[in-house]
Design a protein around this motif. Structure first.
Motif, PDB file in Angstrom:
ATOM      1  N   LYS B 146       0.743  -1.044   0.088  1.00 26.39           N
ATOM      2  CA  LYS B 146      -0.015   0.295  -0.004  1.00 26.39           C
ATOM      3  C   LYS B 146       0.718   1.345   0.096  1.00 26.39           C
ATOM      4  O   LYS B 146       0.455   2.303  -0.721  1.00 26.39           O
ATOM      5  CB  LYS B 146      -0.841   0.087   1.155  1.00 26.39           C
ATOM      6  N   TYR B 149       2.386   1.732  -3.257  1.00 24.87           N
ATOM      7  CA  TYR B 149       1.509   2.409  -4.264  1.00 24.87           C
ATOM      8  C   TYR B 149       1.486   3.899  -4.065  1.00 24.87           C
ATOM      9  O   TYR B 149       1.228   4.669  -4.930  1.00 24.87           O
ATOM     10  CB  TYR B 149       0.165   1.668  -3.985  1.00 24.87           C
ATOM     11  N   ILE B 168       1.125  -0.965 -13.284  1.00 32.13           N
ATOM     12  CA  ILE B 168       1.587  -0.358 -11.820  1.00 32.13           C
ATOM     13  C   ILE B 168       2.054  -1.494 -11.027  1.00 32.13           C
ATOM     14  O   ILE B 168       2.870  -1.518 -10.264  1.00 32.13           O
ATOM     15  CB  ILE B 168       0.639   0.467 -11.620  1.00 32.13           C
ATOM     16  N   ALA B 169       1.220  -2.617 -11.108  1.00 39.35           N
ATOM     17  CA  ALA B 169       1.324  -3.430  -9.933  1.00 39.35           C
ATOM     18  C   ALA B 169       2.510  -4.327 -10.127  1.00 39.35           C
ATOM     19  O   ALA B 169       3.603  -4.275  -9.310  1.00 39.35           O
ATOM     20  CB  ALA B 169       0.046  -4.543 -10.108  1.00 39.35           C
ATOM     21  N   ILE B 172       5.750  -2.009  -8.911  1.00 43.85           N
ATOM     22  CA  ILE B 172       5.955  -1.813  -7.543  1.00 43.85           C
ATOM     23  C   ILE B 172       5.920  -3.274  -6.837  1.00 43.85           C
ATOM     24  O   ILE B 172       6.092  -3.531  -5.587  1.00 43.85           O
ATOM     25  CB  ILE B 172       4.745  -0.941  -6.816  1.00 43.85           C
ATOM     26  N   LEU B 179      -3.259  -4.848  -5.761  1.00 47.62           N
ATOM     27  CA  LEU B 179      -3.347  -3.428  -6.178  1.00 47.62           C
ATOM     28  C   LEU B 179      -4.745  -2.992  -6.249  1.00 47.62           C
ATOM     29  O   LEU B 179      -5.156  -2.014  -5.811  1.00 47.62           O
ATOM     30  CB  LEU B 179      -2.722  -3.313  -7.456  1.00 47.62           C
ATOM     31  N   ARG B 183      -6.547  -0.130  -3.930  1.00 47.67           N
ATOM     32  CA  ARG B 183      -7.025   0.951  -4.491  1.00 47.67           C
ATOM     33  C   ARG B 183      -8.547   1.091  -4.014  1.00 47.67           C
ATOM     34  O   ARG B 183      -9.181   2.158  -4.053  1.00 47.67           O
ATOM     35  CB  ARG B 183      -7.035   0.968  -6.120  1.00 47.67           C
TER      36      ARG B 183
END
Lengths: 185, 185
Positions: B146, B149, B168-169, B172, B179, B183
Motif C-alpha cells: 500500500k 502504491y 503499475i502492479a 511496485i 493493487l 485501491r
DNA sequence: CGCCGAGTTGAACTGAATCAAGAAACGTGG
DNA sequence: CCACGTTTCTTGATTCAGTTCAACTCGGCG
C-alpha cells in the motif's frame, strides 16, 4: 588496487587515470568496528579496500540496515553523500581490521576539471554500479529469501565467515531468524 | 525538453551542452502501444518524452514486468543496453500517442569524444538515476504494498488514469489483485 | 564462574500471492 | 449506435513465505 574497479584495461588513458588516482589517494588503516564515515556528515571519500571488509548501514525504525558490503579490491562509500554532496544517512563501518585507499572528492573533482578526458572512466564506473543496483532490484522482486541468500553467497563466498548474520539478513531484506532457518536447511 | 533533466541550469556550459543535444536529437511520433525499442536488440537511443507516456518492460517467467515509467519531460531507455551496448532484455512501449526526442548513442559518444567537458553532465545524469534506483530499493525493502502504491502515485499523480493497473502492479512488485484491493480501500 | 552478544528454534500471526470466477470497460465492425 | 468479444478490473477463498515475539543454546571472555 584501484585498477580492479575497471574491466577494460586495454585503454592506455585508463592506465594513466588510475596512476593519477593512486597518486592522490591516501592510505589509511582502520580497526575492527571503527567507523570510516559517520551518518549526518558529508562523506568526502571513496574507499578502495586493499585488505579487510566494510559495510555501509543506516537506521530504519531503530533497526540497523546494511546497504552495501565491500571486500578486497572492492570500493565503497556513503554514496548518497559522495554523489550529492549532502549529509549522508549512511555510516561506513569496518568489520575487520582493514586497510583502504581514500580518494577525496575535492581532489577527484579537481583532477576531472583539469583533465575532462578522465570523466569517461567515472562514467563507466557509475554505469557499472547502476547495473549492479538494477540487478539487486530484480533480486528483491523475484527471488525468495533463500534464493537471495544463495545469490549473495555466490557473489561473496566468504561473507558468512566474516560478518554477523544480522548484517547479511538486513542486506537481503529478511529477518535474522529467517536467515538462520535458511542456513540450517 | 532535454533541459528538464537537469536541476542546476546556472552553468553556461550546461546550456551549451543542451543546445548541442537538441541539435543532434531527432523528433519522432509513436502511436499508442507501439514499441520504440524491442527486446533482444541493442538500444541506440535515449528517449526524451515531450508528450505522452512510455514504459520499459520485460518478461519474467512469462509475466510482463514494468521496469520503468516516464511521462512528459522525463527520459527513458532500455538502460542495460544503452549503457552496456549489448542486447537488451527490455522493450520500450508507448502507452499513449507519444512524441519523443531521440538521442542516438553513437552521436552522443561522438560529441563527448569531441568535447569531454560535457562528460560531467552525463555523470550528473547517471548520478541522478542511480540515486533514484537506490530509493526504489529502499521502498521495496521497507514499505508495504500500500505504501509503495501511495509513493508512486505521489510521484506520478496521473499514472492511474493513464496506464493499466497491471503495469503499475508489476512496477511496485505486487499482484494486480492486491493493487485492486488497495485501491478500493 | 557467570555474563553477554550472537545464533537458533518454536509457535502464532499476517501481508500478500494464487486461483478462480464474475463484472465492467473498451473498441471494432456491422 | 448497438452488439459482441476481448481485455481489464474486482472480489472471494485459500494458501504460504516470512515476520514477530519469546525462550533457549552456545562460545568467548572478563
Amino acid at each position: 588496487m584501484i585498477l580492479n574497479q575497471f574491466t577494460d584495461l586495454s585503454d592506455p588513458a585508463l592506465l594513466e587515470f588510475v596512476n593519477e588516482l593512486q597518486g592522490i589517494a591516501e592510505k589509511r588503516s582502520y580497526k575492527k568496528n571503527e567507523l570510516a564515515h559517520e551518518e549526518g556528515k558529508v562523506c568526502d571519500h571513496l574507499f578502495f579496500i586493499e585488505k579487510g571488509i566494510a559495510r555501509t548501514f543506516y537506521f530504519k525504525d531503530g533497526k540497523d540496515i546494511t546497504a552495501h558490503f565491500a571486500t578486497e579490491n572492492g570500493s565503497i562509500t556513503a554514496i548518497d553523500s559522495f554523489i550529492q554532496r549532502k549529509r549522508s544517512k549512511y555510516s561506513l563501518e569496518v568489520l575487520e581490521d582493514t586497510e583502504m585507499l581514500l580518494l577525496s572528492y575535492p581532489r577527484l573533482q579537481e583532477l576531472l576539471d583539469q583533465k575532462p578526458q578522465y570523466e569517461k572512466f567515472v562514467r563507466l564506473f557509475l554505469e557499472q554500479i547502476y547495473v549492479d543496483l538494477a540487478q539487486r532490484i530484480e533480486n528483491l522482486l523475484f527471488y525468495t529469501a533463500k534464493e537471495r541468500y544463495e545469490l549473495l553467497i555466490e557473489a561473496f563466498p566468504d561473507l558468512l565467515q566474516r560478518v554477523n548474520l544480522g548484517h547479511i539478513a538486513s542486506y537481503i531484506g529478511i529477518s535474522q531468524e529467517t536467515l538462520s532457518r535458511i542456513r540450517g536447511n
